[in-house]
Design a protein around this motif. Structure first.
Motif, mmCIF file in Angstrom:
data_model
loop_
_atom_site.group_PDB
_atom_site.id
_atom_site.type_symbol
_atom_site.label_atom_id
_atom_site.label_comp_id
_atom_site.label_asym_id
_atom_site.label_seq_id
_atom_site.Cartn_x
_atom_site.Cartn_y
_atom_site.Cartn_z
ATOM 1 N N CYS A 1 -8.026 3.767 -4.430
ATOM 2 C CA CYS A 1 -7.223 4.848 -5.027
ATOM 3 C C CYS A 1 -6.528 5.677 -3.941
ATOM 4 N N ILE A 2 -5.246 5.938 -4.113
ATOM 5 C CA ILE A 2 -4.497 6.736 -3.130
ATOM 6 C C ILE A 2 -4.290 8.174 -3.619
ATOM 7 N N CYS B 1 -2.673 9.493 -6.120
ATOM 8 C CA CYS B 1 -1.284 9.866 -6.432
ATOM 9 C C CYS B 1 -1.204 10.637 -7.738
ATOM 10 N N ALA C 1 -0.843 9.575 -10.705
ATOM 11 C CA ALA C 1 0.017 9.015 -11.762
ATOM 12 C C ALA C 1 -0.787 8.803 -13.045
ATOM 13 N N PRO D 1 -0.338 2.548 -9.462
ATOM 14 C CA PRO D 1 0.454 1.661 -8.610
ATOM 15 C C PRO D 1 -0.374 0.622 -7.858
ATOM 16 N N VAL D 2 -1.705 0.835 -7.813
ATOM 17 C CA VAL D 2 -2.520 -0.144 -7.078
ATOM 18 C C VAL D 2 -3.395 -0.983 -8.019
ATOM 19 N N LEU E 1 -8.523 1.496 -14.824
ATOM 20 C CA LEU E 1 -9.159 2.764 -15.187
ATOM 21 C C LEU E 1 -9.827 2.720 -16.550
HETATM 22 S S1 SF4 Z 1 -2.847 6.233 -10.541
HETATM 23 FE FE1 SF4 Z 1 -4.281 4.855 -9.471
HETATM 24 S S2 SF4 Z 1 -3.995 5.312 -7.289
HETATM 25 FE FE2 SF4 Z 1 -3.058 7.005 -8.421
HETATM 26 S S3 SF4 Z 1 -4.717 8.552 -8.594
HETATM 27 FE FE3 SF4 Z 1 -4.810 7.311 -10.441
HETATM 28 S S4 SF4 Z 1 -6.313 5.697 -9.954
HETATM 29 FE FE4 SF4 Z 1 -5.672 6.603 -8.014
#
Ligand code: SF4
Ligand code: SF4
Ligand code: SF4
Length: 320
Positions: free
Chosen positions: A208-209, A211, A213, A271-272, A276
């Motif tokens: 997880c970065i 972000c 999103a 994006p990765v 979830l």
């Molecule tokens: S969208 Fe993915 S990378 Fe971004 S905070 Fe959520 S889990 Fe982490």
């Protein structure tokens, strides 16, 4: 033009012309034929932009808070469930909304489509779900493929393709889909040993970065400042690291327990590619087993983790 699109355009035009609503939120075609994007329509002559098909992915409940005037909104089953939860949590007023319910055949997963032999995503001109098939049009060429191979996982296990909450319904009702598919992810996690589970989530959360999103895409994440971003008090540092990521994801999952409507917007936003819903579906299955609650299915149902009932079992109270 498919009949649902035609009827949505008609109804949007009528609602705006008669001034029953100030605006209509629906979908319009995106930058490519396999994408759609939310459409905010305030004038009758804009209604011809509206569409409805298996690309209409965004959960439109996400755009309803703090809107001026009465709003009509196109809702699939999962959008309607999100509206029901948001009304129960006093984030929306039901009387400010006109819900144009559309029974939903499911969304095509563009990753699965792109990996399908014979399909060139860039050449797709139209996508449709017809019964058990996804019909892929690439110019003059038409390919029919099994829907079970191409629909998104959340749609294959959808408990509510027909919106439970609506003011009008466009199209025939569609029965709930495969219950086993809904539980598949939760069951897979349940079958893991504690060590395997730890390894699985460590691997996922480690990527997880932060972000956010997933937070932005989720209709249930409406806090003005997310606990994972706020500085005072600071629950999680903003550093990207396994411990911080774990804290963020476990905190978010608990905030969503009994509230997640299974729309998959978080998965689609990431994006990765972190799955979830693996965590959220597990908690949804737990709240269903313990409290007989499926989020957004009963319009008067408070989230189970904020309500105590005299008949709650010891096990359920421990969960609180
Ligand atoms: S969208 Fe993915 S990378 Fe971004 S905070 Fe959520 S889990 Fe982490
Ligand atoms: S989860 Fe259900 S209602 Fe939502 S897009 Fe998928 S099939 Fe449609
Ligand atoms: S957690 Fe994901 S699946 Fe659940 S309501 Fe939010 S965006 Fe939808």
């Amino acid at each position: 033009m498919n009949p649902k699109t035609e009827r949505i355009r008609e109804r949007a035009r009528e609602l705006l012309q008669s001034e029953q609503v100030a605006s209509v939120i629906g979908y319009k075609r995106g930058t490519e034929a396999h994408r759609s994007t939310p459409a905010f329509v305030t004038q009758p002559d804009e209604c011809d932009d509206l569409i409805f098909d298996c690309t209409c992915a965004q959960n439109l409940a996400n755009y309803l808070r703090k809107r001026p005037g009465k709003t009509a909104v196109v809702v699939k089953g999962c959008d309607a469930r999100a509206v029901a939860v948001l009304c129960n949590e006093n984030q929306l007023k039901r009387e400010d909304l006109h819900l144009i319910g559309v029974p939903c055949e499911g969304l095509v997963d563009t990753d699965k489509l792109a990996a399908t032999e014979g399909v060139r995503l860039a050449d797709v001109t139209e996508l449709a779900v017809e019964g058990d098939a996804v019909v892929v049009q690439m110019g003059e060429e038409e390919v029919r493929l099994p829907a079970s191979d191409l629909l998104r996982d959340e749609c294959l296990g959808c408990l509510s393709p027909t919106p439970v909450l609506h003011d009008e319904l466009i199209g025939e009702e569609i029965p709930p889909r495969d219950e086993a598919k809904f539980r598949e992810l939760a069951d897979r996690i349940e079958a893991m040993s504690p060590e395997e589970r730890e390894a699985f989530f460590t691997e996922q959360f480690g990527r997880c970065i932060r972000c956010f999103a997933c937070v932005r895409g989720c209709p249930m994440c409406y806090c003005t400042t997310c606990f994972a971003i706020q500085d005072t008090p600071q629950y999680v540092t903003r550093m990207v690291g396994l411990d911080e990521n774990r804290m963020f994801h476990m905190g978010r999952a608990m905030h969503l327990a009994g509230r997640c409507v299974g729309c998959g917007a978080c998965d689609r936003a990431c994006p990765v590619g972190i799955p979830l819903r693996a965590l959220n579906t597990k908690l949804a299955a737990e709240t269903r087993d313990l409290f007989s609650v499926v989020a957004g299915m009963d319009c008067d149902q408070k989230p189970p983790l904020v309500e105590f009932l005299p008949g709650d079992t010891e096990e359920a109270l421990d969960t609180h």
